[in-house]
Design a protein around this motif. Sequence first.
Motif, mmCIF file in Angstrom:
data_model
loop_
_atom_site.group_PDB
_atom_site.id
_atom_site.type_symbol
_atom_site.label_atom_id
_atom_site.label_comp_id
_atom_site.label_asym_id
_atom_site.label_seq_id
_atom_site.Cartn_x
_atom_site.Cartn_y
_atom_site.Cartn_z
ATOM 1 N N ILE A 8 45.578 35.230 21.315
ATOM 2 C CA ILE A 8 46.841 35.111 22.061
ATOM 3 C C ILE A 8 46.871 33.786 22.815
ATOM 4 C CG2 ILE A 8 48.321 36.166 23.807
ATOM 5 C CD1 ILE A 8 46.909 38.850 23.222
ATOM 6 N N LEU A 10 48.690 30.092 21.461
ATOM 7 C CA LEU A 10 48.419 29.176 20.345
ATOM 8 C C LEU A 10 48.945 27.778 20.666
ATOM 9 C CD1 LEU A 10 49.527 31.724 17.608
ATOM 10 C CD2 LEU A 10 47.172 31.180 18.256
ATOM 11 N N MET A 13 45.177 23.899 22.455
ATOM 12 C CA MET A 13 43.799 24.338 22.220
ATOM 13 C C MET A 13 43.734 25.570 21.312
ATOM 14 S SD MET A 13 41.962 22.217 23.969
ATOM 15 C CE MET A 13 40.353 22.948 24.224
ATOM 16 N N TYR A 31 49.414 36.152 18.517
ATOM 17 C CA TYR A 31 50.658 36.275 19.279
ATOM 18 C C TYR A 31 50.797 35.048 20.164
ATOM 19 C CZ TYR A 31 54.145 37.715 22.672
ATOM 20 O OH TYR A 31 55.259 37.753 23.474
ATOM 21 N N ARG A 33 53.971 33.247 22.961
ATOM 22 C CA ARG A 33 55.292 33.477 23.562
ATOM 23 C C ARG A 33 56.395 32.839 22.710
ATOM 24 N NH1 ARG A 33 55.657 31.470 29.520
ATOM 25 N NH2 ARG A 33 55.232 29.592 28.346
ATOM 26 N N LEU A 66 45.436 30.846 27.368
ATOM 27 C CA LEU A 66 46.741 30.713 28.029
ATOM 28 C C LEU A 66 46.658 29.690 29.154
ATOM 29 C CD1 LEU A 66 47.201 34.553 28.019
ATOM 30 C CD2 LEU A 66 48.724 32.952 26.826
ATOM 31 N N GLU A 74 49.640 38.523 33.227
ATOM 32 C CA GLU A 74 50.786 39.147 32.551
ATOM 33 C C GLU A 74 50.400 39.632 31.150
ATOM 34 O OE1 GLU A 74 54.176 36.467 32.134
ATOM 35 O OE2 GLU A 74 54.789 37.580 30.345
ATOM 36 N N VAL A 75 49.731 38.768 30.403
ATOM 37 C CA VAL A 75 49.391 39.104 29.014
ATOM 38 C C VAL A 75 48.356 40.231 28.949
ATOM 39 C CG1 VAL A 75 48.121 38.203 27.003
ATOM 40 C CG2 VAL A 75 50.039 36.908 27.956
ATOM 41 N N SER A 96 40.863 30.845 28.654
ATOM 42 C CA SER A 96 41.723 30.013 29.496
ATOM 43 C C SER A 96 40.936 29.585 30.728
ATOM 44 C CB SER A 96 42.933 30.810 29.984
ATOM 45 O OG SER A 96 43.310 31.826 29.082
ATOM 46 N N LYS A 172 33.464 25.922 35.076
ATOM 47 C CA LYS A 172 34.591 25.107 34.588
ATOM 48 C C LYS A 172 35.220 24.312 35.742
ATOM 49 C CE LYS A 172 38.015 23.587 32.068
ATOM 50 N NZ LYS A 172 37.922 22.633 30.975
ATOM 51 N N GLY A 232 46.542 15.713 24.268
ATOM 52 C CA GLY A 232 45.494 15.754 25.247
ATOM 53 C C GLY A 232 45.628 16.880 26.297
ATOM 54 N N ARG A 234 47.074 18.062 29.822
ATOM 55 C CA ARG A 234 48.232 17.723 30.644
ATOM 56 C C ARG A 234 47.879 17.605 32.127
ATOM 57 N NH1 ARG A 234 51.838 21.763 30.578
ATOM 58 N NH2 ARG A 234 50.692 23.210 29.271
ATOM 59 N N LEU A 237 48.047 20.781 34.114
ATOM 60 C CA LEU A 237 46.917 21.708 33.944
ATOM 61 C C LEU A 237 45.702 21.250 34.757
ATOM 62 C CD1 LEU A 237 47.027 22.688 30.142
ATOM 63 C CD2 LEU A 237 47.647 24.106 32.101
ATOM 64 N N LYS A 240 46.323 22.115 38.287
ATOM 65 C CA LYS A 240 46.021 23.545 38.456
ATOM 66 C C LYS A 240 44.510 23.762 38.627
ATOM 67 C CE LYS A 240 45.313 25.563 34.675
ATOM 68 N NZ LYS A 240 44.270 26.005 33.755
HETATM 69 P P1 NAD Z 1 49.246 24.852 26.131
HETATM 70 O O1 NAD Z 1 50.280 24.900 27.185
HETATM 71 O O2 NAD Z 1 49.316 23.825 25.054
HETATM 72 O O3 NAD Z 1 49.104 26.283 25.413
HETATM 73 C C1 NAD Z 1 49.333 27.507 26.038
HETATM 74 C C2 NAD Z 1 49.997 28.428 25.012
HETATM 75 O O4 NAD Z 1 50.181 29.711 25.621
HETATM 76 C C3 NAD Z 1 51.375 27.948 24.569
HETATM 77 O O5 NAD Z 1 51.446 28.010 23.153
HETATM 78 C C4 NAD Z 1 52.339 28.943 25.212
HETATM 79 O O6 NAD Z 1 53.503 29.172 24.430
HETATM 80 C C5 NAD Z 1 51.485 30.186 25.285
HETATM 81 N N1 NAD Z 1 51.901 31.105 26.332
HETATM 82 C C6 NAD Z 1 52.216 30.837 27.617
HETATM 83 N N2 NAD Z 1 52.539 31.957 28.276
HETATM 84 C C7 NAD Z 1 52.424 32.968 27.383
HETATM 85 C C8 NAD Z 1 52.617 34.362 27.458
HETATM 86 N N3 NAD Z 1 53.007 34.936 28.601
HETATM 87 N N4 NAD Z 1 52.403 35.082 26.340
HETATM 88 C C9 NAD Z 1 52.005 34.504 25.189
HETATM 89 N N5 NAD Z 1 51.811 33.193 25.055
HETATM 90 C C10 NAD Z 1 52.017 32.429 26.141
HETATM 91 O O7 NAD Z 1 47.850 24.732 26.918
HETATM 92 P P2 NAD Z 1 46.425 24.258 26.336
HETATM 93 O O8 NAD Z 1 46.280 22.803 26.563
HETATM 94 O O9 NAD Z 1 46.214 24.847 24.999
HETATM 95 O O10 NAD Z 1 45.459 24.967 27.412
HETATM 96 C C11 NAD Z 1 45.166 26.352 27.377
HETATM 97 C C12 NAD Z 1 44.074 26.617 28.404
HETATM 98 O O11 NAD Z 1 42.906 25.856 28.067
HETATM 99 C C13 NAD Z 1 44.448 26.208 29.836
HETATM 100 O O12 NAD Z 1 43.928 27.129 30.751
HETATM 101 C C14 NAD Z 1 43.793 24.862 29.975
HETATM 102 O O13 NAD Z 1 43.506 24.564 31.340
HETATM 103 C C15 NAD Z 1 42.540 25.020 29.145
HETATM 104 N N6 NAD Z 1 41.976 23.803 28.570
HETATM 105 C C16 NAD Z 1 42.772 22.875 27.984
HETATM 106 C C17 NAD Z 1 42.191 21.720 27.470
HETATM 107 C C18 NAD Z 1 43.021 20.628 26.825
HETATM 108 O O14 NAD Z 1 42.488 19.536 26.610
HETATM 109 N N7 NAD Z 1 44.267 20.858 26.475
HETATM 110 C C19 NAD Z 1 40.802 21.520 27.541
HETATM 111 C C20 NAD Z 1 40.026 22.507 28.103
HETATM 112 C C21 NAD Z 1 40.623 23.655 28.619
#
Ligand code: NAD
Length: 300
Positions: A8, A10, A13, A31, A33, A66, A74-75, A96, A172, A232, A234, A237, A240
Motif C-alpha cells: 500500500i 505506490l 519509493m 492499493y 489512493r 506512505l 488512516e490506512v 514509511s 531513521k 528524489g 521532497r 517530506l 516532516k
Molecule cells: P510519495 O508521496 O511519492 O508516495 C506516497 C504514496 O502514498 C503516493 O502514491 C500516494 O498516492 C499514496 N498515498 C497517500 N495517502 C494514501 C492513502 N491514504 N491511502 C493510500 N495511498 C496513499 O512519497 P515517497 O517519496 O514514496 O515516500 C514514502 C515514504 O518513504 C515517506 O514516509 C518518506 O519520508 C519515505 N522515504 C522517502 C524517500 C525518498 O527518497 N523519496 C527516501 C527514504 C524514505
Amino acid sequence: MAEKVGFIGLGIMGKPMARNLMQIGHELVVYNRSREKADELAEEGAVVAGSPREVAEQSDVVVTMLPDSPEVREVVAGEDGVFEGIGEGSLLVDMSTISPVVTKELAAEAGKKGVGILDAPVSGGEPGAVEGTLSIMVGGGEEDFERAKPIFDVLGETVVHVGEAGAGQVAKACNQIVVALVIEAVSEALVLGSKAGVNPAKIIDVLSGGLAGNKVMEAKRDFFLEHDFDPGFRVELHHKDLGIALAASREYGVALPITAIVSQMLEALKAKGSGDRDHSAILTLIEDLAQHRIGEGASY
Ligand code: NAD
C-alpha cells in the motif's frame, strides 16, 4: 512457497519496491489512493484491491509505504483499513518514515489482534528503491524480523534489526539529521567556493577524495551542479522528518541546535513554493543569501 504480499502506497519509493518484489515471484496485491499508480503495476501482474482492508484480506504480509503518520494511521487503523481485514498471525511492515509514538500506538493495537508489526523505514532514496539497495532499519520482535527478512533482502542491501517497536523510526530520525545537515554543509561550501571563483564541480571532485567526502555529494552532484531539483526526496517530506527528530529531542531532553535551523530552512523553502522540489534545493537558499548562483557567469 513465498508469502502473499500486499503493498500500500505506490509513490516514488513504493512503486519500484513493489516491482522488485514481483520480480522475484511474490504475488502482489496493491492499493494506492490515486488509482493510476496501482493500474500501472496491474499491467505487470499485480492484483489491484479496492481498499487497504481488501489488501489485508488477501495477504499474509502487508507492507505500507506512505507519506506520514496521519496517512499510516488512516490506512492501518481507519475505516476500511488494514486492521479491519488482517487475519491473526499476519504481519504488517510499515516502511514509511513516521513518528515513533504513532508506531508504538499501532504496535500495541496490532498486538491485541495477534498481528505482528515491524517499523522498517528506509534510506537510499529512489535509486536505492529501484536497485534494491536500500538501508532498512527495523524495529519490532525478533520472530517478526526473521519472517520479513526475505522481503527486506529483496528491497535492501543493509538490513539491521535495531531494537523493539519504534527503534527503526528513531534510527531513521538520526539518519535524516545527518542527511539534512550534510546537504546544508555541501551547499554552503559550493556557494562560497563558486562566488570566490572556484569551479564547484572541481570542489566536489577534490573534496570527494578526502575526509569531507560523503554520499550526498556523490548522489546529489547533478542536482547541485545542474540546478535540477526534480525529486528524489521532497523538501516537505524532509521537513516532516526533522519535525519527528525535533519532537524526539524534546521528549528525551536532547538539544539539536543545527537540526532546528535546517528545519526552519526547509520551512522557508516550502513557503517559497519549493515543497515539492528535491531536498538538495537547500542550495538555492544559500545562493539567495549570497546573491550568487553557482556556475552562473563564471570564468572558471
Ligand atoms: P510519495 O508521496 O511519492 O508516495 C506516497 C504514496 O502514498 C503516493 O502514491 C500516494 O498516492 C499514496 N498515498 C497517500 N495517502 C494514501 C492513502 N491514504 N491511502 C493510500 N495511498 C496513499 O512519497 P515517497 O517519496 O514514496 O515516500 C514514502 C515514504 O518513504 C515517506 O514516509 C518518506 O519520508 C519515505 N522515504 C522517502 C524517500 C525518498 O527518497 N523519496 C527516501 C527514504 C524514505
